[in-house]
Write a protein that holds these residues in place. Sequence first.
Motif, PDB file in Angstrom:
ATOM      1  N   GLN A 204       0.805  -1.224   0.000  1.00 50.52           N
ATOM      2  CA  GLN A 204       0.000   0.000   0.000  1.00 50.52           C
ATOM      3  C   GLN A 204       0.836   1.270   0.000  1.00 50.52           C
ATOM      4  N   LEU A 205       2.167   1.157   0.111  1.00 46.85           N
ATOM      5  CA  LEU A 205       3.012   2.345   0.104  1.00 46.85           C
ATOM      6  C   LEU A 205       3.048   2.957  -1.293  1.00 46.85           C
ATOM      7  N   GLY A 206       3.094   4.268  -1.317  1.00 40.51           N
ATOM      8  CA  GLY A 206       3.188   4.959  -2.587  1.00 40.51           C
ATOM      9  C   GLY A 206       4.573   4.832  -3.191  1.00 40.51           C
ATOM     10  N   PRO A 207       4.722   5.190  -4.457  1.00 38.16           N
ATOM     11  CA  PRO A 207       6.025   5.030  -5.119  1.00 38.16           C
ATOM     12  C   PRO A 207       7.109   5.900  -4.536  1.00 38.16           C
ATOM     13  N   GLU A 208       6.742   7.003  -3.874  1.00 38.19           N
ATOM     14  CA  GLU A 208       7.739   7.897  -3.279  1.00 38.19           C
ATOM     15  C   GLU A 208       7.802   7.786  -1.758  1.00 38.19           C
TER      16      GLU A 208
ATOM     17  N   ALA B 250       1.184 -14.219  -0.025  1.00 33.09           N
ATOM     18  CA  ALA B 250       2.011 -13.025  -0.154  1.00 33.09           C
ATOM     19  C   ALA B 250       2.106 -12.591  -1.611  1.00 33.09           C
ATOM     20  N   GLN B 251       2.266 -13.560  -2.516  1.00 35.31           N
ATOM     21  CA  GLN B 251       2.332 -13.212  -3.939  1.00 35.31           C
ATOM     22  C   GLN B 251       1.001 -12.667  -4.428  1.00 35.31           C
ATOM     23  N   LEU B 252      -0.086 -13.209  -3.893  1.00 38.70           N
ATOM     24  CA  LEU B 252      -1.400 -12.698  -4.256  1.00 38.70           C
ATOM     25  C   LEU B 252      -1.552 -11.249  -3.828  1.00 38.70           C
ATOM     26  N   ALA B 253      -1.079 -10.929  -2.617  1.00 37.39           N
ATOM     27  CA  ALA B 253      -1.163  -9.550  -2.142  1.00 37.39           C
ATOM     28  C   ALA B 253      -0.275  -8.634  -2.964  1.00 37.39           C
TER      29      ALA B 253
ATOM     30  N   CYS C 118      -0.109  -4.562  -6.839  1.00 35.49           N
ATOM     31  CA  CYS C 118       0.648  -3.347  -7.118  1.00 35.49           C
ATOM     32  C   CYS C 118       1.599  -3.529  -8.288  1.00 35.49           C
ATOM     33  N   GLY C 119       1.380  -4.539  -9.113  1.00 38.82           N
ATOM     34  CA  GLY C 119       2.241  -4.734 -10.272  1.00 38.82           C
ATOM     35  C   GLY C 119       3.634  -5.177  -9.862  1.00 38.82           C
ATOM     36  N   GLU C 120       4.620  -4.440 -10.335  1.00 42.14           N
ATOM     37  CA  GLU C 120       5.997  -4.788 -10.044  1.00 42.14           C
ATOM     38  C   GLU C 120       6.556  -4.058  -8.822  1.00 42.14           C
ATOM     39  N   GLY C 121       5.718  -3.292  -8.126  1.00 38.85           N
ATOM     40  CA  GLY C 121       6.211  -2.519  -6.994  1.00 38.85           C
ATOM     41  C   GLY C 121       6.779  -3.389  -5.895  1.00 38.85           C
ATOM     42  N   VAL C 122       6.122  -4.504  -5.604  1.00 41.78           N
ATOM     43  CA  VAL C 122       6.572  -5.435  -4.571  1.00 41.78           C
ATOM     44  C   VAL C 122       6.641  -6.810  -5.214  1.00 41.78           C
TER      45      VAL C 122
ATOM     46  N   ASN D 207      11.562  -1.428 -11.873  1.00 41.88           N
ATOM     47  CA  ASN D 207      10.350  -0.784 -11.359  1.00 41.88           C
ATOM     48  C   ASN D 207       9.902  -1.365 -10.030  1.00 41.88           C
ATOM     49  N   THR D 208      10.776  -2.091  -9.400  1.00 42.78           N
ATOM     50  CA  THR D 208      10.433  -2.738  -8.133  1.00 42.78           C
ATOM     51  C   THR D 208      11.069  -1.978  -6.981  1.00 42.78           C
ATOM     52  N   ASN D 209      10.260  -1.704  -5.968  1.00 41.16           N
ATOM     53  CA  ASN D 209      10.753  -0.987  -4.789  1.00 41.16           C
ATOM     54  C   ASN D 209      11.137  -1.925  -3.652  1.00 41.16           C
TER      55      ASN D 209
END
Length: 1980
Positions: free
Chosen positions: A444-448, A520-523, A527-531, A559-561
């Motif tokens: 749920q964290l934003g990209p920044e 965890a992968q489902l969650a 967010c796409g590739e973020g996590v 693109n992964t954080n």
Amino acid sequence: MGNSYAGQLRTTRFEEVLHNSIEASLRSNIVVPRPVFSQLYLEAEQPLAHNGRTENDDEDDEDGSESNSPPIPYQMKPPPEGCCTTDGYCQAGRDLRLSSLASDSLDVLPGFMLIGLKSPALPENLLVGAVDHRFLPDERGHNALLGFSGYCMGCGEKGFRYFTDFANHINLKLSTQPKKQKHLKFHLYRNNQGVLVKGAPICWRGHGKIDGRIRQLSSSFPEAHATSDEQSTSGALMHSSHAPNSYAAASQANGAPQTSDTPHSLTNGIHAASSVAPTVINHSGPGRPSATGLQTNAGPPKKRHKGWSPESSSSSGLLENTGKMAPSSSVLPSSTISANKLDASATTSSSQRSLTTHSPSGLSVAVPDQLLHTCGLQPVIFKGHGPLPQLTGNFSEVLVSSLLQSCYLSSQTLPRVYQHYGPSPIQPLSTEMQILLTVYYLVQLGPEQVPLIEDLEQIFMRSWRESHLSEIRQNQQPQTPATQGRHYGIEAPPVLPGLPQHLGLAPQQPLTPSQLPWLAQLAASSCGEGVVVLGEQVGSLAQGLQQMFRKLMEGRFENTNYIVVIVTASGHETQSCVVVTGKHQCRALAENMFSPNEGLREINHQLSSGDAQELIQFCSSLGQEGDMDSLLDSATLDSNQPSPLSSSQESTEEKTVKNTHSPKDSHSPKERVLPPKETCSEYAVEWRDIRPIQLAVARKLLSHVCAIADSSTQNLDLVSFDRVNFLILVPPSEVTFQQTVLHLWSSGVLRELGSVEQDCVSQREAERYVVKMDQSAQVRVDSLIQEAHSNSYTLYILVHDHAHWDVSSASYCNTDTGLGLVDRLLNSRQVRDAPNILILHVTSFPFALQTQFTRISPYNEIHWPSSFSNDVDLYHERTRYFGVSELLESTRSGSSLPLMRCDSSFESMASSLEERFPKLHSAVIRTIVLIHHYCTALMAVSGRIGGSHNLHKHTSVETLGIVQALLSAAQQCPAHHGHMILLRIPSLALAAWAHRRLSRVRRQLGLEESFEIILGNPSQPLNVGHSFIDQIKLWLKIQESDWVPRTYLELEALPCILILSGAEPQGESLPRSLKYCDLRVVSCSYLQRTTLEQELGLAAYLLKAESRSPHNTGPGSDLLESDAEKLSSTDNEEEEGQENENSPVSSNQPLQSSPDVGALDPSPTQSSTSTSPDAPKCTADATQTQFPSQSSSQSFIYHQPSLHHPSTSIAHAYSLSQPIFQQQILSQNQLLAQTNSQPYFQTLPPHQVSHPPTQSLAPVRPRRHPSKSTSSSSSSPRASSPHLSCSWARGVSRPPSVLLPRSLYDIITANDGSGLPRCTSFLPHMSVAWASSFRPLLSKMMTCTEQSLYYRQWTVPRPYHMDSSNRSEGRGDNFHPRRLLLSGPPQVGKTGAYLHFLGILSRMLIRLMEVDIYNEEDINLNVQIDGVHYKPLNALWPDPDVMKTLPFDYIVHDPKYDDISLVYCPGYRPASDAKPVHQEEMCLRRRTTRIKLSKYAAFNTYHHCEQCHLYLGFNPRYQMYESTLHAFTFTHLLLGEEIQLYFIIPKSKEHYFSFNQPGGQLEGMRLPLAADRSPNCIKSPIFTPTTGRHEHGLFNLYHAMDGAAHLHILVVKEYEMAVYKKYWPNHILLVLPPVFNGAGIGAAHFLIKELSYHNLELERSRRQEGSGPISDVWPFIILADDSCVMWNVVDFDARNGPVEHAASLKQVLQHMEGCPDLAHYGLCGIRKWSSRVLAGPNQRKPFSRGHVHDFLLLNVDRSQNVQYDQNRFTCHDIDFTLRLHSAGLLVCRFNNFSVMKKQIAIGGYRTFIIKTKMTDVPTSVGPSQYVCAPDSKHLFLATPAQLLLEKYLQHTSHKLFPLSTKNSEHPVLSVDCYINLGPEVTVCFVSSRPHSVNICTTGLLFSGLLLCFADAFVTPSFLKKFSFLKGATLCVISADRSSLRQTVGRLELEEEWRFRLSDEFQTANAKEDRPLFFLTGKHI
């Protein structure tokens, strides 16, 4: 009872009470023992033995003894016949072995816990039992009740009250005494499979053994803890301050257990066991944690405070941290803990060995080469569950942190109260659930956004609470209903970000390891590739990290954080770690791992090494417009200048700037623009007096000081101090120093304290009282300590201003750093033990001083009060505080531009450059970008650059609006008044560069005279250009040529840019002309509450409240609390709220807001508003700034007042006055001065004080005028209207705008689960740590006091905090008794408050040294009586022959007898206009004067000084209170019976008495001879009758006697003997017989005189037996009133006439005793002091004959035949003097001496209580009811008959003697006594004794006759000598009716007087009280 305990009770009495109470509880027949004394716990004391172990250390072996002595043989009680004796079974035959009961369902009674017992016969097994949890210790071995309570889990038998009986029942079969400490070994609990297993060891000795939960976790991942060198202070996930358990309770020296995050810490490469103490939450209540919960062993206080209750004590649970402590080697002197940048991958060998030891053998991960170069980032690996593999290769480009691991661990460490509850213990979150929740949070964290540990903790806590909500509620049922609903445990905050809704309130099925990866992968898929989750094909963490590094190098994670690695291998524990790969997040986390000092050093390095030069050159390029330097070079004014700003030209540029601002700079007349001659009509800096709220705070401080003095602890003896001295300690900021000096000098405190002469006071003088906390402070404080030691009569106040600035421990800081000075100086033993040094901490951010180990008592905290209560303005002020909460509210208004906002365009440019320059520190990038924006905006607005309109796109709209406002404001005002722009740059190097850069651009643009650029360096004084100094001097009308501004406050209305540098603000106050507070480059790394608030506090502002109506409530008023206690707890008091009765001028007109200057200047920027959808609140709209409107959904911690849009009314929301989000509404109650012609300090800073025009306090000096200002004072215009031409005048009525970084803005404006801003849940200070993760959130309803108690309960100091060692000092409460804390929001006026406190404290001490002295003129002096005056006038002693020639003055002149009957004297005529005065009215109107006590004064029991110690009983030869009781009996002929008195004689005074040798019986007092002469001795014994004044009586004559030896005896009533003995242990007490308990002063004087005469005869007999002279024994005694305070002597030799000055009592008595013919006098006395006596007609009469009072020298030998009337209550001295004179004895008054009498309103013989027999309480009974007819049914009174008679005659004589009323020519004849018949009746006294001296009554007609107890000397022939008027009244008084009739018959009264049966009366007493009877008649 067979049970030992570790702690020892302090006193025998306490031990006895405790044992008796517990014994009663144990012997009760109920299952659960009664909670008797449950709050009295024993704190184990562990002195170290010689072998390094603690004494009584418990061993695991069976035979371990608790002492070095051999074990005592023990024979167990034989079991009953037929009982089972098998090991492992109880006597009922039931199996108790754990192996047998593990799977059985066991029912446990509430309050009991399953424990495992160790049996010597079954070493491999445990026995199961149930024990009451109150008899078991907590995790530290404390708080176990003595005794035992348990029952058998086999047969269920209950009621075992002794462990010996329980041991017998379960067949332990011991050879030594059964001890529960030895055999109750382990807690038992059920695991996830429901099997009962062994848990944590029971910690009996405070070793901090590992809890069962931690033991279970560490068995799953033994290396799951972080090393101690990985601490960080960042605000993100790397922030150690957000790891709630990142600190251990205390070091080993503290006596508290050492805890660590690592169960296996390393010592020389070997695993050493370390302990983690689990947490315990306190049950004291919801949002109101208890103050007593701060201590380890609080219990009930000895003297229960009004705020204490048993529920609030620490017995209900103690706080323990489960965090880690950084070792001393990792603690930096900068008072922060720095995380190792490399952690596991550190290059040091120690870190490498640590990681190798923690990783499985053979598993390692190679970090790829060129990782940073390839990916452009430095990954951060967060340790999770399980050991992290060893990193090899290029490990320096990877950062490793254990913060997440610590968060996991602390979230699994349940408080003890939740570990065991009945058969189903509450379980912590499972490993799988923690990992899944972490994934949800990251998703749920934003990209920044950067992850925050607080958010994750709240998610964990809420999930845990929801999953066990029913158990938690059940566990909290014993609470009271009032606190049940708000308890921490059942608070269910709203949904936290990242918490999935399907994790509902109902308990879910356990999450299995096999389900975790795909969930965890489902969650993460949302967010796409973020996590990215790596888990399905990962067999180990090493494999997962290798896979991560490989894909990262391949660019697949671009693109992964976040990458989450999960290992769920079958048969192994679940392992995890989190890798951060987002560029923004990695940069933020990497910078967060720097300490503040390390970050500044890195910035300095990058600037000095030239690393930032590329960025500077990049920003200088303006694209198509060209280069910035070239454009500047083309500017008209500076076209000849070379193009600077290259690395080689910085020095030249710096020199130019320095020359520009040097005080010696000289411009040519053509270059220099002279200050304008025009004046601004709106400019009026007003003079303000101290505000009412500051006065209230000062008085609150004073009341706390008085409370310390009034407490029974005697920690502060205020009455022993006669003056105040002080020293103010400030941070090492030159501006703050000068600012405090200015406030001090202008406040007038120095003159008030007498420190300097009024004509010599200057700011230079004031600098002696202020010291900067640098190396020079040591000398100043040491000097003060020495001065305090040598001046015990001076109270020294150490004011520690800005107290949160340095809280570092001196032992952790080098002296070179300047930190730790506060600890070294203020916490030193010399300061702590000095009884005359009081410390006052003053701060806006008190959190660092509110920890579990704080030195400040919660009762010594003073919080800034709320200005409003229930919508009522308490202080009627004219100002209103606008603080942080109002700024926050402006972001939610939605109807106008918020005052606090972020700049989207600036953030976008900074972010893009951060990606372009990954190696540069973000502060460097952001500062360079910001300065570039300012330079570009200056170029665009100045109009000196061609095509300047194209420059707008190279700067932000916000910056352009700021520069427009700066330049246009001065142009609009004729006097060039303008605004201040605050540019906050923490780095000194960056600030200096910014100053040079902006100064160069300003110079090249020709704007040098338009505005000033000031570099605010804390270590340097203020430097302002000459032209601007001239401007300020012109505005302020300063004539001094050498004057320069030294504070920012003196820059009022100066257009300028202030670049404020320094790691943190240090208390600098800003002027009211501040318009913009630019915080866009402040650090976002250290997110503590203090750090954020002090940055935002720079924008705090005092607004004029001229348009505010307190009754005009708007939206949000429903949030107001109706209870004033809710507002500020102890902060608002009614009496303080009524200080100013003048109501402020109020109206219902809404507050108007005017457009900003930028809006007045047409510019294209007005339409270029940024409205990006991603940042709706980060708008750059600079068109108009309006006050924020208040929404109804307020959600910050303290309800704040806020301003409204002009179309709405002002809503009132109030709050507490604590730093962020607190009550910050203030007002000013005095009208502001409206003049422009005031000299300098009438106008000097806006922070000064204004008097109303009607007041004139002192002549105005031509140069400067002192102000009574504070840092919050503001200058204000005479009017604030949108039509004013002066922009500054409009601006002072509006708060400044604040610009923040986006990340900081998002954090501050977001709310946490409780509806408060998220920053409130941050760690309060970097020097403290959270005590537990299971802490509650701050509540919106918390008051200031409750917030303080919250931090005191839930925070602990880190090892480098100065309070960390406070626990080891051995005190029970750890509080310094003379330490206060004043907290209030920034810029609110705390400086003025504590300066005023110093002034009123000084006045109070002077007041304590002053007393109210009766100062009354003698009465009845209106007619001069003819007589002979004593001559010669300068005679030292009276001559008896001359005295006999003087007439006796019958008239009473003492003013206290203004309400009595006049004594008839021939030739005297009273004043005809005299009005009757009642005694009650006379007492109320008696005139007094305040006079300072002289050195010869008498004192009461409150006086303590070193000289009085021996006098008061502190004699080393004798123990205090050592005295003996002696009986003394003598026979009095008049009484006809023996009188038995008692003497209480201290051992030190026995030499004044004589005792017979065989039995030591008291024989009498020793008396000196008349011929004895001793210069240091008083011969006359001093008797002081007293009642009801054991505390206030002036019995301490040590100073009055000037060291002379004297015998002083207090005469007290029998029922008061004990209390007088308690307060005056070294005084001799003469105790009257019990029959005199209800008697008056006459009885006391009667017994004193008779006792003295009897003792005189005994002494003569003793001397006769010894062949000594008989007549030479000294016959005089002194009868002194208990209110005589000082004595004076008249000096007739003075040049200007007679002068009266203080004299010692020794001087007075020795002079009187030295009179050659003193034996000829029967009575001597001295005059009563009056300030007007020397100016009166009797000033030259050295001696006189007349009445004497209060202080008498009585000759008991000559006056043996004249006794005091023992029955008298009033006027006994007048009666005695008249009878003494009639007996022919001389009475002499020494008029050259006088006695001062202190007004004492308590006690005394003149206090009469009239009460009835029935109620025994005072009643309002009229004087007419004091008598009644005999044998009538009347209300009887429980008052002595004589008193009733005297009061009846006094008040009803006008009815009894009607012819005598106001008829002085016909007085009432009173025979042998004087009785007061009221002021309207004149009494003529005659004596019936033969040869008596009486006045001549020939030809005198009397209007009445009074016969009181007429004796045999009164005969009919005697009465026939007097003539009476027809109808005159007769009054005959006797003891009974029989004697009354006998008197009438014996005196043949019926011949001339007519009697009636109805004229017989009695006093309203019952028969047993022996009433008096009197008969009245009329003369025929």
